[in-house]
Motif scaffolding. Structure first.
Motif, mmCIF file in Angstrom:
data_model
loop_
_atom_site.group_PDB
_atom_site.id
_atom_site.type_symbol
_atom_site.label_atom_id
_atom_site.label_comp_id
_atom_site.label_asym_id
_atom_site.label_seq_id
_atom_site.Cartn_x
_atom_site.Cartn_y
_atom_site.Cartn_z
ATOM 1 N N UNK A 12 0.808 -1.226 0.000
ATOM 2 C CA UNK A 12 0.000 0.000 0.000
ATOM 3 C C UNK A 12 0.837 1.270 0.000
ATOM 4 N N UNK A 13 2.024 1.182 0.589
ATOM 5 C CA UNK A 13 2.876 2.366 0.676
ATOM 6 C C UNK A 13 4.256 2.037 0.119
ATOM 7 N N UNK A 14 5.049 3.073 -0.114
ATOM 8 C CA UNK A 14 6.395 2.851 -0.624
ATOM 9 C C UNK A 14 7.253 2.198 0.448
ATOM 10 N N UNK A 15 8.289 1.481 0.020
ATOM 11 C CA UNK A 15 9.171 0.793 0.958
ATOM 12 C C UNK A 15 9.876 1.771 1.884
ATOM 13 N N UNK A 16 10.270 2.914 1.357
ATOM 14 C CA UNK A 16 10.952 3.907 2.175
ATOM 15 C C UNK A 16 10.064 4.469 3.264
ATOM 16 N N UNK A 17 8.807 4.756 2.930
ATOM 17 C CA UNK A 17 7.874 5.297 3.908
ATOM 18 C C UNK A 17 7.627 4.305 5.037
ATOM 19 N N UNK A 18 7.389 3.058 4.688
ATOM 20 C CA UNK A 18 7.133 2.025 5.692
ATOM 21 C C UNK A 18 8.346 1.842 6.601
ATOM 22 N N UNK A 19 9.543 1.845 6.005
ATOM 23 C CA UNK A 19 10.770 1.648 6.783
ATOM 24 C C UNK A 19 11.003 2.795 7.761
ATOM 25 N N UNK A 20 10.900 4.015 7.298
ATOM 26 C CA UNK A 20 11.136 5.172 8.164
ATOM 27 C C UNK A 20 10.113 5.249 9.296
ATOM 28 N N UNK A 21 8.857 4.999 8.982
ATOM 29 C CA UNK A 21 7.826 5.015 10.020
ATOM 30 C C UNK A 21 8.094 3.950 11.070
ATOM 31 N N UNK A 22 8.567 2.782 10.645
ATOM 32 C CA UNK A 22 8.894 1.720 11.588
ATOM 33 C C UNK A 22 10.007 2.119 12.529
ATOM 34 N N UNK A 23 11.026 2.800 12.019
ATOM 35 C CA UNK A 23 12.115 3.262 12.879
ATOM 36 C C UNK A 23 11.642 4.238 13.938
ATOM 37 N N UNK A 24 10.742 5.128 13.569
ATOM 38 C CA UNK A 24 10.180 6.081 14.539
ATOM 39 C C UNK A 24 9.426 5.333 15.636
ATOM 40 N N UNK A 25 8.653 4.323 15.255
ATOM 41 C CA UNK A 25 7.896 3.542 16.229
ATOM 42 C C UNK A 25 8.819 2.767 17.173
ATOM 43 N N UNK A 26 9.973 2.331 16.678
ATOM 44 C CA UNK A 26 10.951 1.656 17.537
ATOM 45 C C UNK A 26 11.397 2.592 18.657
ATOM 46 N N UNK A 27 11.746 3.803 18.303
ATOM 47 C CA UNK A 27 12.231 4.769 19.295
ATOM 48 C C UNK A 27 11.150 5.078 20.323
ATOM 49 N N UNK A 28 9.941 5.363 19.858
ATOM 50 C CA UNK A 28 8.846 5.697 20.771
ATOM 51 C C UNK A 28 8.504 4.506 21.663
ATOM 52 N N UNK A 29 8.379 3.328 21.075
ATOM 53 C CA UNK A 29 8.010 2.148 21.844
ATOM 54 C C UNK A 29 9.043 1.788 22.894
ATOM 55 N N UNK A 30 10.323 1.911 22.565
ATOM 56 C CA UNK A 30 11.385 1.587 23.517
ATOM 57 C C UNK A 30 11.381 2.546 24.694
ATOM 58 N N UNK A 31 11.227 3.821 24.425
ATOM 59 C CA UNK A 31 11.198 4.819 25.500
ATOM 60 C C UNK A 31 10.018 4.577 26.439
ATOM 61 N N UNK A 32 8.871 4.216 25.891
ATOM 62 C CA UNK A 32 7.703 3.926 26.728
ATOM 63 C C UNK A 32 7.960 2.691 27.594
#
Length: 447
Positions: free
Chosen positions: A390-410
């Motif tokens: 549904x989305x470009x590979x770059x968009x999915x990858x970058x969004x996943x990295x952001x979620x890693x940072x947020x999820x780890x901090x929580x």
């Protein structure tokens, strides 16, 4: 001396049985990585869909969970040498199946996925068993160094495999890669055959050790729930892998963003090799990492670096113009940096687990560990593969990295003791509590 302290500790190689397994693993891991490269490439070549590539994650995850947990219980109940024999032969048979289907040109996706599921079932029993025998082979004082050496070999194979496989696929086809995997597994079978009997230590407080089954698996989970520090090592790794592992998108990146054919190419091979390249560098210079006292803090920092690297990788892929240019190399370097961070995290997490449990429980906890370590990327394959349709590979990858940072901090905010814990502190006790601790750092049962 300062440089030497940064280098990997090779003391475990003085132990013959560990050295034999370690050397054989060099050969076997290269073969396994050829298989790992060939399976998604063959599926994508047949279907042209990242969704089908991601589906391999589901076919790998189900047997991984079932047999990883049950395999850990088996490893606590029977001679681990015998179990390694059985599972290694099983992996040889499944490798032969991959070779035959490719050589016959069947091009049946469902057959490939079924063989993959069978292979993962044997792998899921084999790996926790192999890891559970480390303390008996090298001694408790060498656990961290042995873990680092094993992981370094795994990642070194993951470099050679994709580079060789990426070059061989267009020339020889998939069948030869599967055949080389089939041959390489005999090296491990030889090393396993040389091992002595490796029965788990008996424990009067562990009545289910000799009866592997649901009760034994449940006991392992019940024990894990009393160990918040060890439990957190699983939680943060799942966050890092599920959101931050873009492996299923590599065929799409190679074809759509970097202009290569559907059967792979240079960037396809390099992106598969980037993560292990970084990991090998991390393993070679792991001397200081294995000595870190605040291991939870080390794990957290490593995962945050991993998340940031994945963000950069995704942004670079998004900027690519269909050729292998500057942005392709930035994506490769970012993924390699992530590999170094992931290696540091893996060494620290595995060491905490090995030191934190007794031998009679070690197989079951290693079963959970292998489910998390390998199951996380399988879940990521499903999530990223679906999102990539549904989305470009770059968009999915970058969004996943952001979620890693947020999820780890929580996650670490919910268990702050994870950041301050050191090996001389109890694992099970909460802040402010005291505990009677055995030699492995686990709270003893109160009577």
């Amino acid at each position: 001396m300062a440089l030497r302290s940064l280098m990997a500790d090779t003391a475990p190689l003085k132990h013959d049985d560990f050295r034999h397994l370690w050397l054989a693993n060099i050969v076997t891991v290269i073969g396994a990585q050829l298989n790992i490269l060939a399976v998604p490439a063959q599926i994508y070549a047949i279907t042209g869909s990242s969704g089908y590539v991601g589906l391999s994650g589901l076919f790998g995850l189900v047997p991984l969970v079932i047999f990883g947990l049950y395999g850990g219980a088996l490893a606590d109940a029977m001679d681990r040498r015998i179990l390694l024999h059985i599972t290694t032969i099983g992996m040889i048979v499944s490798a032969a199946g991959f070779w035959v289907q490719a050589a016959m040109g069947l091009n049946n996706v469902w057959l490939i996925l079924s063989l993959f599921a069978l292979q993962q079932a044997f792998f899921a029993i084999n790996q926790p068993t192999r890891t559970a025998i480390i303390p008996k082979l090298v001694g408790k004082e060498n656990i961290a160094a042995a873990v680092s050496l094993n992981m370094t070999v795994m990642q070194l194979g993951a470099i050679v495999g994709p580079l060789v496989g990426g070059a061989l696929i267009p020339v020889l086809g998939f069948s030869w890669l599967y055949f080389l995997d089939f041959l390489a597994l005999f090296a491990t079978l030889w090393a396993v055959h040389r091992l002595p009997s490796l029965r788990p230590d008996s424990s009067s407080s562990d009545a289910t050790t000799q009866r592997p089954g649901f009760r034994s698996v449940a006991e392992g989970f019940a024990f894990l729930l009393t160990q918040p520090i060890i439990l957190m090592t699983f939680v943060v790794d799942l966050i890092a892998m599920i959101f931050g592992s873009p492996r299923a998108l590599i065929p799409q990146m190679s074809h759509v963003d970097f202009g290569e054919g559907t059967d792979g190419g240079l960037m396809y091979a390099l992106l598969f090799a980037a993560l292990p390249i970084g990991a090998v560098l991390g393993g070679v210079f792991s001397g200081r990492v294995t000595a870190i006292a605040r291991r939870g803090l080390g794990v957290t920092l490593a995962i945050l670096v991993w998340g940031a690297a994945i963000v950069v990788m995704g942004l670079a892929v998004s900027q690519a113009d269909g050729t292998i240019g500057l942005w392709a190399w930035i994506a490769f370097l970012a993924f390699a940096v992530g590999g170094t961070a992931d290696m540091f995290s893996a060494v620290l997490r595995s060491t905490m687990l090995q030191e934190g449990v007794t031998d009679s429980m070690r197989g079951r906890l290693q079963g959970v560990f292998i489910v998390v370590v390998v199951g996380g990327p399988r879940l990521a394959d499903i999530v990223h593969g679906a999102a990539g349709t549904r989305f470009s590979a770059g968009t999915v990858t970058a969004a996943g990295g952001v979620l890693v940072i947020i999820g780890t901090l929580i996650a670490v905010a919910l268990v702050p003791r994870f950041l301050t814990w050191t090996p001389d502190q109890p694992i099970a006790a909460d802040d402010g509590e005291s505990a009677d601790i055995d030699e492995f750092g686990v709270e003893k049962e109160r009577t």
